[in-house]
Scaffold this active site. Structure first.
Site, PDB file in Angstrom:
ATOM      1  N   LYS A 117       0.880  -1.180   0.034  1.00  0.00           N
ATOM      2  CA  LYS A 117       0.083   0.072  -0.081  1.00  0.00           C
ATOM      3  C   LYS A 117       1.009   1.191  -0.076  1.00  0.00           C
ATOM      4  CE  LYS A 117      -4.150   1.133   0.194  1.00  0.00           C
ATOM      5  NZ  LYS A 117      -5.681   0.407  -0.598  1.00  0.00           N
ATOM      6  N   GLY A 140      -5.371   2.428  -7.403  1.00  0.00           N
ATOM      7  CA  GLY A 140      -5.980   3.802  -6.738  1.00  0.00           C
ATOM      8  C   GLY A 140      -6.698   3.210  -5.503  1.00  0.00           C
ATOM      9  N   ASP A 141      -6.727   4.327  -4.698  1.00  0.00           N
ATOM     10  CA  ASP A 141      -7.624   4.425  -3.403  1.00  0.00           C
ATOM     11  C   ASP A 141      -8.286   5.699  -3.450  1.00  0.00           C
ATOM     12  OD1 ASP A 141      -7.982   2.420  -1.081  1.00  0.00           O
ATOM     13  OD2 ASP A 141      -7.386   4.066  -0.075  1.00  0.00           O
TER      14      ASP A 141
HETATM   15  P1  NDP Z   1     -12.907   7.909  -2.987  1.00  0.00           P
HETATM   16  O1  NDP Z   1     -11.914   8.643  -2.739  1.00  0.00           O
HETATM   17  O2  NDP Z   1     -13.449   7.554  -4.453  1.00  0.00           O
HETATM   18  O3  NDP Z   1     -14.212   7.930  -2.036  1.00  0.00           O
HETATM   19  C1  NDP Z   1     -14.006   8.200  -0.571  1.00  0.00           C
HETATM   20  C2  NDP Z   1     -15.460   8.479  -0.027  1.00  0.00           C
HETATM   21  O4  NDP Z   1     -15.295   8.517   1.392  1.00  0.00           O
HETATM   22  C3  NDP Z   1     -15.666   9.977  -0.168  1.00  0.00           C
HETATM   23  O5  NDP Z   1     -17.217  10.201  -0.475  1.00  0.00           O
HETATM   24  C4  NDP Z   1     -15.250  10.831   0.874  1.00  0.00           C
HETATM   25  O6  NDP Z   1     -15.906  12.136   1.130  1.00  0.00           O
HETATM   26  C5  NDP Z   1     -15.470   9.760   2.021  1.00  0.00           C
HETATM   27  N1  NDP Z   1     -14.664  10.046   3.056  1.00  0.00           N
HETATM   28  C6  NDP Z   1     -13.269   9.712   2.934  1.00  0.00           C
HETATM   29  N2  NDP Z   1     -12.498  10.013   4.148  1.00  0.00           N
HETATM   30  C7  NDP Z   1     -13.700  10.062   5.011  1.00  0.00           C
HETATM   31  C8  NDP Z   1     -13.782  10.500   6.097  1.00  0.00           C
HETATM   32  N3  NDP Z   1     -12.706  10.524   7.092  1.00  0.00           N
HETATM   33  N4  NDP Z   1     -14.742  10.623   6.988  1.00  0.00           N
HETATM   34  C9  NDP Z   1     -16.046  10.705   6.181  1.00  0.00           C
HETATM   35  N5  NDP Z   1     -15.887  10.318   4.840  1.00  0.00           N
HETATM   36  C10 NDP Z   1     -14.821  10.202   4.274  1.00  0.00           C
HETATM   37  O7  NDP Z   1     -12.267   6.363  -2.338  1.00  0.00           O
HETATM   38  P2  NDP Z   1     -12.865   4.872  -2.711  1.00  0.00           P
HETATM   39  O8  NDP Z   1     -14.441   4.845  -2.977  1.00  0.00           O
HETATM   40  O9  NDP Z   1     -11.913   4.635  -3.653  1.00  0.00           O
HETATM   41  O10 NDP Z   1     -12.602   3.884  -1.290  1.00  0.00           O
HETATM   42  C11 NDP Z   1     -13.563   4.068  -0.298  1.00  0.00           C
HETATM   43  C12 NDP Z   1     -12.984   2.956   0.621  1.00  0.00           C
HETATM   44  O11 NDP Z   1     -12.922   1.718   0.077  1.00  0.00           O
HETATM   45  C13 NDP Z   1     -11.575   3.131   1.307  1.00  0.00           C
HETATM   46  O12 NDP Z   1     -11.626   2.458   2.454  1.00  0.00           O
HETATM   47  C14 NDP Z   1     -10.771   2.276   0.298  1.00  0.00           C
HETATM   48  O13 NDP Z   1      -9.494   1.809   1.166  1.00  0.00           O
HETATM   49  C15 NDP Z   1     -11.610   1.094   0.175  1.00  0.00           C
HETATM   50  N6  NDP Z   1     -11.368   0.456  -0.966  1.00  0.00           N
HETATM   51  C16 NDP Z   1     -11.333   0.995  -2.248  1.00  0.00           C
HETATM   52  C17 NDP Z   1     -10.991   0.269  -3.461  1.00  0.00           C
HETATM   53  C18 NDP Z   1     -11.112   0.727  -4.817  1.00  0.00           C
HETATM   54  O14 NDP Z   1     -10.935  -0.076  -5.802  1.00  0.00           O
HETATM   55  N7  NDP Z   1     -11.114   1.947  -4.958  1.00  0.00           N
HETATM   56  C19 NDP Z   1     -10.641  -1.102  -3.466  1.00  0.00           C
HETATM   57  C20 NDP Z   1     -10.884  -1.714  -2.134  1.00  0.00           C
HETATM   58  C21 NDP Z   1     -10.947  -0.838  -0.853  1.00  0.00           C
HETATM   59  P3  NDP Z   1     -15.587  13.363   0.360  1.00  0.00           P
HETATM   60  O15 NDP Z   1     -16.426  13.303  -0.977  1.00  0.00           O
HETATM   61  O16 NDP Z   1     -16.229  14.695   1.307  1.00  0.00           O
HETATM   62  O17 NDP Z   1     -14.018  13.296   0.359  1.00  0.00           O
END
Ligand code: NDP
Length: 451
Positions: free
Chosen positions: A126, A165-166
């Site tokens: 990561k 990505g993440d």
């Molecule tokens: P994005 O950046 O696309 O979206 C993240 C979302 O979560 C946004 O709506 C953001 O709000 C919100 N968010 C982030 N941090 C916080 C926080 N501290 N408190 C409240 N809301 C928060 O990320 P992803 O959708 O890619 O990832 C989401 C989760 O899924 C993470 O835990 C990631 O590690 C996990 N994941 C992702 C994968 C992927 O393929 N992308 C694969 C496996 C796991 P705002 O818009 O206001 O920033």
């Protein structure tokens, strides 16, 4: 003192606050796998646990870039290469102000077992930076990504370490990172996944994690003899890549997703959320969810500040199935109790470790169907591996082919987890099933490869 308690004490050093989430993840795994460690002395003899909880290496570097006002900015970049027993290091990059070494160690550790569960030849890693893409111009994001890759390129490669990505790293960031890697190395190779389709990306990579979480849930509900998601109210947190694609798949199968959240608040639209509008707001305009109610005044917007401390509005809305898809520790014990008393029967972790340990305990005690992240959100990394296979063979798979393989992978993971739980006397406990099955494959490879 049991093996689990002994082991946890041995590895924990509570003096480092940054490592709190890492220890949280590690403790859960150690507790789950203690029956396996007790039943097979090879794991102790080969010091597997001691070796598994320490990353192979942590690369930390300075990232210097210039913003649009000609001011020089300094951020910190990281890559945690955790374990490559099963294949090259694989795991995403996170750009968010909260990123530090502890968070990346937690995510990298989880990634090892998740990647193992897919059955694919990928190790765990990561990386990321405390850089915040929010509010930055495209040009600033490009400058940062170029500076970040100037250092990172020395440590990655298609057979060594393949980031993806993440949070905060989507197609735009991956495009800029790939462009810089290509420029520095003069090599056009599949060194990153999640690339746009036009230059080597796989169809369905953006959808994979959200769709995969729904496929996993359907299989789990079926195996546990519960009613399917069709026609059922679902609540989702997050409004990013994972959340929006979970919502999309839920709508496709006839479920009714009624919520989503961002860092500022929650949208509750009882008729079902308007996905087109959400995509426009969050993916195109990168705007706040608050704007949703301008187009849909009948929906409710609940700012974070308006909900009592310790709980979150989104988990106080009655639902059949819940999908936390935002970030770690976003679903607390209070939230779990609200979900349970409102009749929720299934919780699927789309985000990484979104439920606190107390919340997980409450779900398991009340016999909810609980799908832990390392099993339920493995669809993203599975399709990343499909992207690596396409890049290596210079081929392009159709949307249908990727979707079929994703569905099959998620069904297999679900069955593997459920059967493992049964084999170790904890039937229905998908947390223990996922940890044991994921650990066993990596541990056996480590033994076979020697020290
Ligand atoms: P994005 O950046 O696309 O979206 C993240 C979302 O979560 C946004 O709506 C953001 O709000 C919100 N968010 C982030 N941090 C916080 C926080 N501290 N408190 C409240 N809301 C928060 O990320 P992803 O959708 O890619 O990832 C989401 C989760 O899924 C993470 O835990 C990631 O590690 C996990 N994941 C992702 C994968 C992927 O393929 N992308 C694969 C496996 C796991 P705002 O818009 O206001 O920033």
């Amino acid at each position: 003192m049991s093996i689990a308690e002994d082991d946890i004490k041995k590895f924990e050093r509570a003096d480092c606050e940054q490592d709190r989430v890492f220890y949280q993840a590690m403790e859960e795994v150690i507790c789950s796998i203690s029956p396996l460690l007790e039943s097979d002395e090879r794991y102790a003899r080969h010091a597997i646990l001691e070796r598994l909880v320490v990353p192979d290496r942590i690369i930390k570097f300075k990232v210097v870039w210039m913003d649009d006002n000609q001011n020089i900015q300094v951020n910190t970049g990281y890559r945690v290469q955790f374990n490559n027993s099963l294949g090259p290091y694989k795991g995403g990059l996170r750009f968010h102000p909260t990123v530090n070494e502890g968070i990346l160690k937690f995510l990298g550790f989880e990634q090892i077992l998740k990647n193992s569960l897919t059955g694919l030849p990928i190790g765990g890693g990561k990386g990321g930076s405390d850089f915040d893409p929010k509010g930055k111009s495209d040009f600033e994001v490009m400058k940062f990504c170029s500076a970040f890759m100037t250092e990172l390129h020395k440590y990655i490669g298609p057979r060594m370490d393949i980031p993806a990505g993440d949070i905060g790293v989507g197609a735009r960031e991956i495009g800029y990172l790939f462009g810089e890697y290509k420029k520095i190395t003069s090599s056009y190779e599949g060194v990153l996944t999640g690339k746009p389709f036009m230059f080597g990306g796989s169809l369905m990579r953006p959808e994979a994690t959200g769709y995969g979480a729904v496929y996993f849930t359907e299989t789990m509900l079926d195996m546990e003899g519960k009613e399917s998601l069709e026609g059922k109210i679902c609540t989702i947190s997050g409004a990013g890549n994972v959340a929006l694609h979970a919502i999309e798949k839920l709508q496709q199968i006839g479920a009714i997703p009624v919520t989503c959240t961002d860092s500022k608040g929650t949208i509750y639209d009882p008729r079902g959320v308007d996905l087109c509008l959400l995509k426009e707001l969050k993916l195109e305009k990168r705007a706040s969810l608050e704007e949703y109610i301008v187009a849909h005044p009948e929906a409710k917007y609940i700012p974070v500040s308006e909900y009592p401390k310790g709980g979150h509005a989104v988990w106080d809305i009655p639902c059949y199935a819940a999908f936390p898809c935002a970030t770690q520790n976003e679903l607390t014990e209070i939230d779990a109790q609200n979900l349970i008393s409102n009749g929720c029967i299934s919780v699927t972790e789309g985000a990484n470790m979104p439920s606190t340990p107390d919340a997980v305990d409450a779900f398991l005690a009340h016999k909810l169907c609980f799908a832990p992240a390392k099993a339920a959100n493995a669809g993203g990394v599975a399709v990343s591996e499909f992207e690596m296979a396409q890049n290596a063979s210079m081929s392009k798979w159709s949307f249908e082919k990727v979707d079929d393989k994703l569905k099959e992978t998620m069904q297999q993971i679900c069955k593997r987890v459920s059967l493992t739980a049964k084999d170790y006397g904890v039937e229905g406990n998908y947390v223990d099933g996922a940890n044991i099955a994921g650990f066993k494959r990596v541990a056996d490879a480590m033994i076979a490869e020697g020290i």
